[in-house]
Design a protein around this motif. Sequence first.
Motif, PDB file in Angstrom:
ATOM      1  N   ASP A  68      -0.624 -13.739  -3.870  1.00  0.00           N
ATOM      2  CA  ASP A  68       0.398 -12.739  -4.207  1.00  0.00           C
ATOM      3  C   ASP A  68       1.711 -13.419  -4.594  1.00  0.00           C
ATOM      4  O   ASP A  68       1.936 -14.588  -4.286  1.00  0.00           O
ATOM      5  CB  ASP A  68       0.631 -11.864  -2.952  1.00  0.00           C
ATOM      6  N   ASP A  69       2.574 -12.694  -5.284  1.00  0.00           N
ATOM      7  CA  ASP A  69       3.926 -13.170  -5.627  1.00  0.00           C
ATOM      8  C   ASP A  69       3.921 -14.533  -6.300  1.00  0.00           C
ATOM      9  O   ASP A  69       4.844 -15.351  -6.097  1.00  0.00           O
ATOM     10  CB  ASP A  69       4.817 -13.253  -4.380  1.00  0.00           C
ATOM     11  N   SER A  74      -0.140 -11.759   6.446  1.00  0.00           N
ATOM     12  CA  SER A  74       1.044 -12.602   6.676  1.00  0.00           C
ATOM     13  C   SER A  74       0.651 -13.941   7.270  1.00  0.00           C
ATOM     14  O   SER A  74      -0.515 -14.179   7.569  1.00  0.00           O
ATOM     15  CB  SER A  74       2.033 -11.990   7.652  1.00  0.00           C
ATOM     16  N   GLU A 119      -3.661  -1.009  -3.856  1.00  0.00           N
ATOM     17  CA  GLU A 119      -3.109  -1.896  -2.827  1.00  0.00           C
ATOM     18  C   GLU A 119      -2.614  -1.033  -1.673  1.00  0.00           C
ATOM     19  O   GLU A 119      -1.917  -0.043  -1.880  1.00  0.00           O
ATOM     20  CB  GLU A 119      -1.959  -2.743  -3.389  1.00  0.00           C
ATOM     21  N   PRO A 155       8.297  -1.303   4.183  1.00  0.00           N
ATOM     22  CA  PRO A 155       7.798  -2.549   4.799  1.00  0.00           C
ATOM     23  C   PRO A 155       8.905  -3.574   5.051  1.00  0.00           C
ATOM     24  O   PRO A 155       8.919  -4.193   6.104  1.00  0.00           O
ATOM     25  CB  PRO A 155       6.781  -3.070   3.786  1.00  0.00           C
ATOM     26  N   TYR A 214       4.919   0.946 -11.286  1.00  0.00           N
ATOM     27  CA  TYR A 214       5.426   2.309 -11.266  1.00  0.00           C
ATOM     28  C   TYR A 214       5.031   3.090 -12.514  1.00  0.00           C
ATOM     29  O   TYR A 214       4.990   4.304 -12.532  1.00  0.00           O
ATOM     30  CB  TYR A 214       6.956   2.293 -11.156  1.00  0.00           C
ATOM     31  N   VAL A 258       2.222  -0.300   3.708  1.00  0.00           N
ATOM     32  CA  VAL A 258       2.563   0.526   4.876  1.00  0.00           C
ATOM     33  C   VAL A 258       3.873   1.275   4.672  1.00  0.00           C
ATOM     34  O   VAL A 258       4.794   0.808   4.008  1.00  0.00           O
ATOM     35  CB  VAL A 258       2.669  -0.305   6.166  1.00  0.00           C
ATOM     36  N   ARG A 259       3.938   2.442   5.345  1.00  0.00           N
ATOM     37  CA  ARG A 259       5.151   3.254   5.400  1.00  0.00           C
ATOM     38  C   ARG A 259       5.269   3.764   6.838  1.00  0.00           C
ATOM     39  O   ARG A 259       4.290   4.122   7.463  1.00  0.00           O
ATOM     40  CB  ARG A 259       5.051   4.454   4.450  1.00  0.00           C
ATOM     41  N   ASN A 268      -2.465  -6.725   2.382  1.00  0.00           N
ATOM     42  CA  ASN A 268      -1.590  -7.904   2.492  1.00  0.00           C
ATOM     43  C   ASN A 268      -1.731  -8.580   3.844  1.00  0.00           C
ATOM     44  O   ASN A 268      -1.798  -7.926   4.882  1.00  0.00           O
ATOM     45  CB  ASN A 268      -0.137  -7.489   2.306  1.00  0.00           C
ATOM     46  N   GLN A 299      -1.229   2.152  -3.811  1.00  0.00           N
ATOM     47  CA  GLN A 299      -0.724   2.072  -5.193  1.00  0.00           C
ATOM     48  C   GLN A 299      -1.891   1.607  -6.084  1.00  0.00           C
ATOM     49  O   GLN A 299      -2.532   0.603  -5.784  1.00  0.00           O
ATOM     50  CB  GLN A 299       0.437   1.077  -5.282  1.00  0.00           C
ATOM     51  N   GLU A 355       6.402  -1.498 -15.293  1.00  0.00           N
ATOM     52  CA  GLU A 355       7.205  -0.279 -15.176  1.00  0.00           C
ATOM     53  C   GLU A 355       7.202   0.566 -16.454  1.00  0.00           C
ATOM     54  O   GLU A 355       7.691   1.679 -16.466  1.00  0.00           O
ATOM     55  CB  GLU A 355       8.637  -0.648 -14.778  1.00  0.00           C
ATOM     56  N   LYS A 390       6.309  -9.659  -9.648  1.00  0.00           N
ATOM     57  CA  LYS A 390       6.910  -8.619 -10.499  1.00  0.00           C
ATOM     58  C   LYS A 390       8.204  -9.067 -11.159  1.00  0.00           C
ATOM     59  O   LYS A 390       8.592  -8.582 -12.217  1.00  0.00           O
ATOM     60  CB  LYS A 390       7.119  -7.316  -9.720  1.00  0.00           C
TER      61      LYS A 390
HETATM   62  P1  C2E Z   1       4.019  -6.851  -2.310  1.00  0.00           P
HETATM   63  O1  C2E Z   1       2.783  -7.220  -1.691  1.00  0.00           O
HETATM   64  O2  C2E Z   1       4.521  -7.675  -3.429  1.00  0.00           O
HETATM   65  O3  C2E Z   1       3.880  -5.329  -2.709  1.00  0.00           O
HETATM   66  C1  C2E Z   1       4.303  -4.809  -3.850  1.00  0.00           C
HETATM   67  C2  C2E Z   1       5.655  -4.219  -3.716  1.00  0.00           C
HETATM   68  O4  C2E Z   1       6.193  -3.958  -5.023  1.00  0.00           O
HETATM   69  C3  C2E Z   1       5.590  -2.832  -3.032  1.00  0.00           C
HETATM   70  O5  C2E Z   1       6.758  -2.651  -2.289  1.00  0.00           O
HETATM   71  C4  C2E Z   1       5.604  -1.868  -4.189  1.00  0.00           C
HETATM   72  O6  C2E Z   1       6.148  -0.611  -3.876  1.00  0.00           O
HETATM   73  C5  C2E Z   1       6.489  -2.593  -5.176  1.00  0.00           C
HETATM   74  N1  C2E Z   1       6.170  -2.186  -6.572  1.00  0.00           N
HETATM   75  C6  C2E Z   1       4.992  -1.782  -7.108  1.00  0.00           C
HETATM   76  N2  C2E Z   1       5.085  -1.524  -8.398  1.00  0.00           N
HETATM   77  C7  C2E Z   1       6.398  -1.743  -8.742  1.00  0.00           C
HETATM   78  C8  C2E Z   1       7.136  -1.631  -9.959  1.00  0.00           C
HETATM   79  O7  C2E Z   1       6.638  -1.218 -11.060  1.00  0.00           O
HETATM   80  N3  C2E Z   1       8.453  -1.949  -9.934  1.00  0.00           N
HETATM   81  C9  C2E Z   1       9.035  -2.362  -8.763  1.00  0.00           C
HETATM   82  N4  C2E Z   1      10.325  -2.651  -8.778  1.00  0.00           N
HETATM   83  N5  C2E Z   1       8.387  -2.480  -7.578  1.00  0.00           N
HETATM   84  C10 C2E Z   1       7.067  -2.166  -7.590  1.00  0.00           C
HETATM   85  P2  C2E Z   1       6.640  -2.204  -0.837  1.00  0.00           P
HETATM   86  O8  C2E Z   1       5.594  -1.243  -0.643  1.00  0.00           O
HETATM   87  O9  C2E Z   1       8.032  -1.883  -0.445  1.00  0.00           O
HETATM   88  O10 C2E Z   1       6.180  -3.498  -0.108  1.00  0.00           O
HETATM   89  C11 C2E Z   1       6.996  -4.565  -0.014  1.00  0.00           C
HETATM   90  C12 C2E Z   1       6.288  -5.716   0.559  1.00  0.00           C
HETATM   91  O11 C2E Z   1       5.909  -5.457   1.894  1.00  0.00           O
HETATM   92  C13 C2E Z   1       4.980  -6.033  -0.097  1.00  0.00           C
HETATM   93  O12 C2E Z   1       5.161  -6.755  -1.221  1.00  0.00           O
HETATM   94  C14 C2E Z   1       4.264  -6.795   0.971  1.00  0.00           C
HETATM   95  O13 C2E Z   1       4.634  -8.164   0.915  1.00  0.00           O
HETATM   96  C15 C2E Z   1       4.787  -6.192   2.205  1.00  0.00           C
HETATM   97  N6  C2E Z   1       3.785  -5.302   2.748  1.00  0.00           N
HETATM   98  C16 C2E Z   1       3.546  -4.007   2.446  1.00  0.00           C
HETATM   99  N7  C2E Z   1       2.531  -3.551   3.217  1.00  0.00           N
HETATM  100  C17 C2E Z   1       2.109  -4.579   3.992  1.00  0.00           C
HETATM  101  C18 C2E Z   1       1.064  -4.745   4.954  1.00  0.00           C
HETATM  102  O14 C2E Z   1       0.301  -3.844   5.239  1.00  0.00           O
HETATM  103  N8  C2E Z   1       0.958  -5.972   5.538  1.00  0.00           N
HETATM  104  C19 C2E Z   1       1.748  -6.997   5.219  1.00  0.00           C
HETATM  105  N9  C2E Z   1       1.567  -8.142   5.795  1.00  0.00           N
HETATM  106  N10 C2E Z   1       2.721  -6.889   4.312  1.00  0.00           N
HETATM  107  C20 C2E Z   1       2.889  -5.682   3.677  1.00  0.00           C
END
Ligand code: C2E
Length: 762
Positions: A648-649, A588, A528, A543, A727, A531-532, A586, A514, A708, A672
């Motif tokens: 993050d967050d 953990s 960023e 994720p 987004y 994973v999918r 990211n 992204q 967004e 976010k």
């Molecule tokens: P995160 O690190 O906070 O990642 C951002 C999440 O917010 C992503 O969800 C992304 O799709 C979503 N996002 C981005 N822009 C927007 C937006 O404009 N609006 C909204 N509503 N959401 C948006 P995703 O990809 O489902 O990832 C969720 C979480 O999974 C991530 O949160 C991260 O904590 C974790 N994650 C994803 N990939 C990895 C990874 O490779 N390793 C680890 N440890 N955690 C991961």
Amino acid sequence: MKFRTSFRSKLMLLTVVPLAVAQIVTLFAVMRTVEKDVDTRARESLIVGSTVVAEFLASRGEQLRTSVEVLAADFGLKEATATRDKATILSVLKNHSKRIHADMAMLVDLKGNTVASTLDAAENQSGGGLGIIDDASHQKVETTAVFGDSAFHVFVVPLRAPVSIGWVVLGFRVDHLLEDRLASLTGLKVSIVPTEMAPTPGLVTDEQTLTYSLPFVKGGSEFSVMLQRSLKEAMLPYVEARRGLLIFAGILLLLVAFAGVMFSATIARPLRTLASAAQKMISGNYEGSLQTASDDEFGELASSFDSMRLAISEREQRISHQALHDALTDLPNRYKVLQILTTAIESARDDRRSVAVLSIHLSRMNEISSTLGHKASDELIIQAARHLRVNLKKDDLLGRTGTNEFVLVLPGRDAQSALSRVEHIEQILASGVSLDNIDVALQTVVGIAEYPAHSSTAAELLRYASIARTEAEMSKERIRIYQAGHEDEFVRRLRVVSDLRGALRREEIEVWYQPKICLQEGRVCGAEALVRWPHPELGFLYPDDFIPAAEQAGSIVHLTRYVLTKAVKQCREWADKGLDLHVSVNLSVRDLLDEYLPYHVLQMLKENGVKPEQLTLEITESSIMEDVARAVLVLECLRDIGVRISMDDFGTGHSSLAQLRNIPLDELKIDKSFVMTIINDAQNEAIVRTTIDLAHSLNLEVVAEGVEDEATMRRIASLGCEQAQGYYLSKPVPADEFLLWADAFKPMVFHERRNSDRAFAS
Ligand code: C2E
Ligand code: CA
Ligand code: CA
């Protein structure tokens, strides 16, 4: 039973048959001997009898001879003969015969005429019985002669004066009286018969009789004496004896047979007892001693058999105990717990009561065993088991169902009322356990399921308790009561965890990107990595569907390395295509405890020729808090390498920026949830504004995620935020799509837009 027909009857044959045969042989031998003996005795009695008879007759002859000679020498007789004085002659004859009780006396002239006789007229008529009278030699003769109807034993002597003038005869009657007399003398049947009717002298036998014949007068005569013995008669006492003997033998034979039966039964009985005991043992019944009082071989066999019985039963008990108990703590294992729980459920059903099932997990045991060794963790488990066991109430059941897992079954309790017990258990284990005098506080995570609310089968209750426990662990709780329906989710998570390693190996897991844009220049400055997982069966996984489970299972470390590798390679590829982009990955909690992570990162960067500052690692507050010191150590190492660290967050945790001062950071990512509402929520806007200012004062760059729409973008830009992600720009997309997007992205457009808002941006 085959055994009975063979062994016992063999034994009987062996004992009874020889005895019976011996007896019969003896019986026949005895009878044969007795028979022979009887025969011999009969012969002997005849021979003896004949001697007796011969002697009797000889002595009678001698008597006659002596008397007749005296008679013949009688002067008066000679004179009377000469004078033909018949009366005197008869008187002399009578006198002499009376003297020896002779039955007859007779004087016969030379011509053979009877001169005088003591016999009556009838007998005298046929006086021709004396054949000797013709004898010219005039010798004395002993013979038998018949006068009339009677036979006589006679001695005949010539009467000389000095020349022969006649014959003097003296005799005894041969009649039944004589026979009777001889019979009583010999004990035999005696008959006197004309010689021509008698058998040849000596012993003669036929089937029924033994006969001994001898001439009446030695040298032969008209008459013979026959001595007889009936064999049948002789055998009579023997036949009696034989009957007695046979009866006796018969009785004896019966006794022997009876004794044989009893004997074989007695001998076979212990064997039968052993055989039936063995049968019992085959069917799994080891009850009942086989010891007998007898000290013979059977007693010995029985006692060996008994020892064997005891040994087998002991061994079986031990084996079945081992099969149903945990070796380390001797607590019931899973199978045993299932058995007991099933019974508990049945009786609870009857009493309309509940049963609570607790799955108790000892936390941090892996850490303990990796630092203190397996022996120490075993010791801890033993002690934990002991403490838990001591605190059991009646009817409670404690079992060990996994390495670090116990099960506690509480009949009569429901899940809610079991909670107080859990607190008690926590207290016991938190204070009670020590290792080499060091107190170790054991922590537990407990899952509770309940009969009948959740299930009525033991296996399901155990599983539900364990699911509740795992869920508690995942959500960092201490206790959780099972909730119906959570099972599917749980199973899915387990599936995900077990499939993850394989999916990583097969590179099934994809890394999407992204974009992040730099607000000042209005161009793409990074991406960023997210994973999918297109799972072949569970569908497309995000994720959130598998990262928590992977964190829980510890496989997140592998996932992180995988993503890192992919992302760094991607960064290289972009650079090769002329795109100067940063990449964010990211991390953990677990990654922050992984001391080897910095080396891995360094190696990755070197291998791909990517500059460290092109890589950003995103961490969260909560991930640091687990073990701050260790996390900081790892982060500092990464920082030393030159990698950027991003928080993050931000805003969702409890820590303030000041508290993060000691953590090496380069970037702050505002969560976010604040960014998305910034337009309509003044309070959130204020929070974002102060956060950005504070971050800047700490020399941190600020990224706003969750952008967004255009308005949000403008607002955060105006607040001085350095980067935006969301987004509005793009959702996370596969690498190739990202490339297309980046190519199509017009920085100028954004620039213009930004420029038009410049007044408000500055
Ligand atoms: P995160 O690190 O906070 O990642 C951002 C999440 O917010 C992503 O969800 C992304 O799709 C979503 N996002 C981005 N822009 C927007 C937006 O404009 N609006 C909204 N509503 N959401 C948006 P995703 O990809 O489902 O990832 C969720 C979480 O999974 C991530 O949160 C991260 O904590 C974790 N994650 C994803 N990939 C990895 C990874 O490779 N390793 C680890 N440890 N955690 C991961
Ligand atoms: Ca992130
Ligand atoms: Ca985030």
